[in-house]
Design an enzyme around this catalytic site. Structure first.
Site, short mmCIF file in Angstrom:
data_model
loop_
_atom_site.label_atom_id
_atom_site.label_comp_id
_atom_site.label_asym_id
_atom_site.label_seq_id
_atom_site.Cartn_x
_atom_site.Cartn_y
_atom_site.Cartn_z
N ARG A 32 0.81 -1.22 0.00
CA ARG A 32 0.00 0.00 0.00
C ARG A 32 0.84 1.27 0.00
O ARG A 32 0.45 2.27 -0.59
CB ARG A 32 -0.94 0.01 1.21
N ARG A 38 2.15 -14.03 -4.05
CA ARG A 38 2.06 -13.58 -2.66
C ARG A 38 2.47 -14.71 -1.71
O ARG A 38 2.79 -14.46 -0.54
CB ARG A 38 0.65 -13.13 -2.32
N LYS A 81 -2.12 -15.50 7.25
CA LYS A 81 -3.34 -15.50 6.42
C LYS A 81 -3.10 -16.36 5.18
O LYS A 81 -1.95 -16.56 4.79
CB LYS A 81 -3.74 -14.07 6.05
N HIS A 103 -12.66 -11.55 -3.27
CA HIS A 103 -13.12 -10.17 -3.36
C HIS A 103 -14.33 -10.07 -4.27
O HIS A 103 -15.19 -9.19 -4.10
CB HIS A 103 -12.01 -9.27 -3.91
N ASP A 147 -11.48 -11.75 7.50
CA ASP A 147 -11.06 -11.05 6.29
C ASP A 147 -12.13 -9.99 6.04
O ASP A 147 -13.12 -9.90 6.77
CB ASP A 147 -10.92 -12.03 5.12
#
Length: 335
Positions: A71, A136, A166, A179, A250
């Site tokens: 981010r 990831r 996670k 998502h 989440d």
């Protein structure tokens, strides 16, 4: 009586009047930062200071894994995806050393800005089936993920940061992005226990501080998605594995969470299953709905969330410099 908290996301690079009021709410235990909140390292430090001026004890969090999920980029090192570690180093010992230094670098640069927590590391296995996980993950098999992630967590802790594993119990097999869609993993519990859950089991044995659940449905194990399942949160994680840290949901605004109902219903099902810290991101009305639900409940604000505040640490400039060189080298590998 359950203790519960909710993390607040922010609109921009400075606090709005509404956010200043919301931060005073007793059920708000932390803040989660996104790219829209991170113009530069200097600006992030100022934003964190403004949050602290309202409630000093709040946990300031961010997703700063590296690669696609980083981010904050301006004023800190651009981090490679962690998969680059296993891609570059065939020797286990070299990969372990690299992982430890990257974990230290990521955490140290955030701790310098008074950010407490990065939701890392990803303990999923990259089976090449799920594009939202992909690089990831630390590796393509659970043995690699287990070994390298342990070193990464060690590095984070050296910089005074707790780790959040996670997405429990494993997100790498389900071939959907939660998502945007429902995700299903049809494997048996025994298969999950012997493969995907091994990195999580080791992390718990090493006193992992927090765990985040996947919005994945494992129909051979339970009728509810993992984040709304007492089988996964309580029976498996708490009792069978002995996890004593904080359990995060989440993001409750994800498409895969919609099956649980409205935002209040999602929060209710998550908390009833054993979740302690709720995330509801990019949906302010959802956040307000969850706060109303918590206000009408008999829950108490989660005091234990303060355990995830950043710890004291001694910055090692020489180590940081070497870790930045390593990160740049691995970034070339990832590209």
């Amino acid at each position: 009586m359950s203790e519960v908290t909710l993390f607040l996301d922010l609109e921009g690079t400075e606090l709005t009047a509404e956010e200043k009021d919301l931060l005073k709410h007793p059920y708000i235990g932390g803040v989660i930062l996104f790219a829209r909140n991170t113009e530069s390292a200097e600006q992030v430090a100022a934003l964190v200071a403004s949050v602290r001026s309202i409630r000093e004890e709040l946990v300031i969090s961010i997703d700063q894994e590296g690669g696609r999920v980083q981010r904050l980029k301006k004023g800190v090192t651009v981090l490679p995806p962690v998969k680059a570690i296993s891609k570059q180093y065939s020797g286990a010992s070299e990969g372990v050393i690299a992982a430890k230094e990257l974990g230290y670098l990521m955490a140290a640069e955030l701790r310098q800005l008074d950010v407490d927590l990065s939701f890392a590391p990803v303990l999923d296995v990259d089976y090449g089936r799920n594009t939202v996980i992909g690089n990831r993950a630390f590796g393509e098999d659970y043995e690699t993920v287990t070994e390298i992630s342990a070193a990464y967590i060690e590095g984070m802790r050296l910089a005074g940061m707790s780790a959040t594993g996670k997405h429990f119990p494993g997100h790498g097999w389900a071939d959907a992005d939660t998502h945007h869609a429902d995700a299903i993993d049809g494997r048996s519990f025994d298969e999950l226990w012997a493969t995907d859950m091994v990195p999580f089991r080791q992390a718990v044995d090493n006193n992992l501080e927090a765990m985040m659940f996947a919005h994945v449905h494992y129909p051979e194990c339970d009728s509810s998605p993992a984040g709304f399942s007492s089988f996964w949160l309580d029976e498996t994680l708490r009792k069978k594995m002995g996890f004593g840290g904080i359990i995060f949901s989440d993001d409750l605004s994800m498409k895969a969470a919609h099956s649980a109902g409205g935002y209040a219903e999602r929060a209710d099902k998550a908390v009833a299953s054993g979740c302690q810290a709720l995330l509801c991101c990019n949906e302010r009305q959802g956040t307000l709905d969850i706060l109303k639900y918590l206000e009408a409940s008999d829950f108490k604000p989660l005091k234990e969330i303060s355990s995830l505040r950043g710890k004291e640490w001694n910055m090692d400039e020489e180590r940081l410099s070497a870790a930045r060189v390593l990160a740049n080298d691995l970034l070339d590998v990832a590209l």
